[in-house]
Enzyme design. Structure first.
Site, PDB file in Angstrom:
ATOM      1  CG  HIS A  20      34.547  33.199  70.610  1.00  0.00           C
ATOM      2  ND1 HIS A  20      35.866  33.491  70.907  1.00  0.00           N
ATOM      3  CD2 HIS A  20      34.276  33.851  69.447  1.00  0.00           C
ATOM      4  CE1 HIS A  20      36.373  34.275  69.975  1.00  0.00           C
ATOM      5  NE2 HIS A  20      35.416  34.508  69.071  1.00  0.00           N
TER       6      HIS A  20
ATOM      7  CG  HIS B  85      39.501  40.050  71.812  1.00  0.00           C
ATOM      8  ND1 HIS B  85      39.733  38.907  71.091  1.00  0.00           N
ATOM      9  CD2 HIS B  85      38.275  40.483  71.413  1.00  0.00           C
ATOM     10  CE1 HIS B  85      38.715  38.665  70.280  1.00  0.00           C
ATOM     11  NE2 HIS B  85      37.822  39.609  70.473  1.00  0.00           N
TER      12      HIS B  85
END
EC number: 3.5.1.5
Length: 568
Positions: free
Chosen positions: A138, A321
């Site tokens: 990421h 998340h």
């Protein structure tokens, strides 16, 4: 010929055939399989040594004259565990074997000529590995790149645009404009880089547009909707354009269960992220996918190795998340992903060669600087718990060592179509190499060579009279600076973007290369980790069976490569 004792030989030239070396503070013992040298003709740099004019260095340069020779290296690679000189020319590995002066010395390889243009790097007593490849990045912060690099990672693949919520949760760089800006930002770094476009699209022109913009493949993530339609469309375009698809499947089983996802994949090759499931994926049985022939299964490092702290830390990590611990449904969603039983099975599945790849999940439930360390901790934990692998020959752990080093070098390279360029210590590949002292193997590299040029090294006080006085810590070397970094680092793109001239279009100065051979592979192409099996998960107890036999492992309360080496 004068003979010396084995102890004297090792002190001068490093271990040779039959010698054994312990890796760090683990129980893993390697044995040198063979030595490419000619005894009595070894080359070594220094006062009174052999790399001198008219001795180990020739006066007659040839087309095989090296830019850099790494002498007497102990190579640890999927290709073998052996001793050799490594020759580098024009940033690539030019030869591996016996280097020196062919005019005077016996056994010198044609491609390993030490001449006036050759620099020398002494690797006596050191281990050399290929740079690591992390395929689950990421791109939340650019600071990840030097952190990963210092751990021995030289290639990062994933997606993102910085600390946007989409990037915090998904490894995706969506759309042409975002890809353009990330490709331009890549120019700055000593790291090979490649970006995944958004695969959660049921409109094929939008997928093609991202490949033309430079994406090396697609990522399908449940936070964008991992539906059978998205899976099918992404794989259709991947097959047409020869790129890889990575997937984080549907934890909530909203669009279907694991069987529905496998039906949508329809036997096509796909790279499954955190295949155990704590990082996300069909609850509770996404781990079943790891046994399929067309699945290239990866772990992320928070769950490996399984320890007494693993379960407790995962709830807080999951909140990244875009979840809220004050919302009951969000907490239940997170809790459904954390199953000690499947995490315990994951370690054993790695040891069996069923799980093939390790990666980080950087800043999004994973630690970008710990891929290599966690891999070797898992190998050591498994040896301590399960003993020697049945495939081992001789009194060593060579097979297990090859199995585990393949998980973060050659196998991710094969998976993403870059094994022609990187991923192993082989002639013709870019010289992305990591040098280790055996005592610090897997935890703290000595030096990192990027594209044949030293880019990072442990280095002492710059005002000292020699290189080694304290404080010694990692410092950027010349390979990190100026235009040198353009020659020694690679930006990977799709073949269609490469052929359409994306390097010129975006004004990129780095080396730009296309990914290839992503679709004609299966798990059987992965090295030392190609085992397929029938995996079952009990829906009530979450216990895992492989071909009818329960597999599990204990939660470790102590690990190697840990507090002995780190203050924090």
């Amino acid at each position: 010929m004068k003979k010396i004792s084995r102890k004297e030989y090792v002190s001068m030239y490093g271990p040779t055939t039959g010698d054994k070396v312990r890796l760090g503070d683990t129980d893993l013992i390697l044995e040198v399989e063979h030595d490419c040298t000619t005894y009595g003709e070894e080359i070594k740099f220094g006062g009174g040594k052999t790399i001198r004019d008219g001795m180990g260095q020739t006066n007659s340069p040839s087309s095989h004259e090296l830019d850099l020779v790494i002498t007497n290296a102990l190579i640890v690679d999927y290709t073998g565990i052996y001793k050799a000189d490594i020759g580098i020319k024009n940033g690539k590995i030019h030869g591996i074997g016996k280097a020196g002066n062919k005019d005077l010395q016996d056994g010198v390889c044609n491609r390993l000529c030490v001449g006036p243009a050759t620099e020398a790097l002494a690797a006596e007593g050191l281990i050399v590995t290929a740079g690591g490849i992390d395929t689950h990045i990421h791109f939340i912060s650019p600071q990840q790149i030097p952190t990963a690099f210092a751990s021995g990672i030289t290639t990062m693949i994933g997606g993102g645009t910085g600390p946007a919520d989409g990037t915090n949760a998904t490894t995706i760089t969506p759309g042409r404009w975002n890809l353009k800006e990330m490709l331009r930002a890549s120019e700055e770094y000593a790291m090979n880089l490649g970006y995944l476009g958004k695969g959660n699209v049921s409109f094929e022109p939008a997928l093609i547009d991202q490949l033309e913009a430079g994406a090396i493949g697609f990522k399908i993530h449940e936070d964008w909707g991992s539906t059978p339609s998205a899976i099918n469309h992404a794989l259709n375009i991947a097959d047409k354009y020869d790129v890889q698809v990575a997937i984080h499947t549907d934890t909530l089983n909203e669009a279907g269960c694991v069987e529905d996802t496998l039906e949508a994949i329809a036997g096509r090759t796909i790279h499954t992220f955190h295949t155990e499931g704590a990082g996300g994926g069909h609850a509770p049985d996404v781990i079943k996918m790891a046994g399929e022939f067309n699945i290239l299964p990866a772990s992320t490092n928070p769950t490996i190795p399984f320890t007494k702290n693993t379960e407790a830390e995962h709830m807080d990590m999951l909140m990244c998340h875009h979840l809220d611990k004050n919302i009951k449904e969000d907490v239940e969603f997170a809790d459904s992903r954390i199953r000690p039983q499947t995490i315990a099975a994951e370690d054993k599945l790695h040891d069996m060669g069923i799980f093939s790849i390790t990666s980080s999940d950087s800043q999004a439930m994973g630690r970008v600087g710990e891929v290599i360390t966690r891999t070797w901790q898992t190998a050591d934990k498994n040896k301590k718990e399960f003993g020697r692998l049945p495939e081992e020959k001789g009194d060593n752990d060579n097979f297990r060592i090859k199995r585990y080093i393949s998980k973060y070098t050659i196998n991710p390279a094969i998976t993403h179509g870059i094994s022609e360029y990187v991923g192993s210590v082989e002639v013709g590949k870019y010289a992305d190499l990591v040098l280790w002292s055996p005592a610090f193997f897997g935890i703290k590299p000595n030096m990192i060579i990027k594209g044949g040029f030293i880019a990072l090294s442990q280095m002492g006080d710059a005002n000292a009279s020699i290189p080694t006085p304290q404080p010694v810590y990692y410092r950027e070397m010349f390979g990190h600076h100026g235009k040198a970094k353009f020659d020694t680092n690679i930006t990977f793109v799709s073949q269609v973007a490469y052929e359409n001239g994306i390097k010129h279009e975006l004004g990129l100065q780095r080396v730009v290369l296309p990914v290839k051979n992503c679709r004609n592979i299966t798990k059987k192409d992965l090295k030392f980790n190609d085992v397929t099996a029938h995996i079952e998960v009990n829906p009530e107890t979450y216990k895992v069976k492989v071909d009818g036999n329960e597999v599990t492992s204990h939660a470790a309360d102590k690990l190697s490569l840990a507090q002995l080496y780190n203050l924090f």
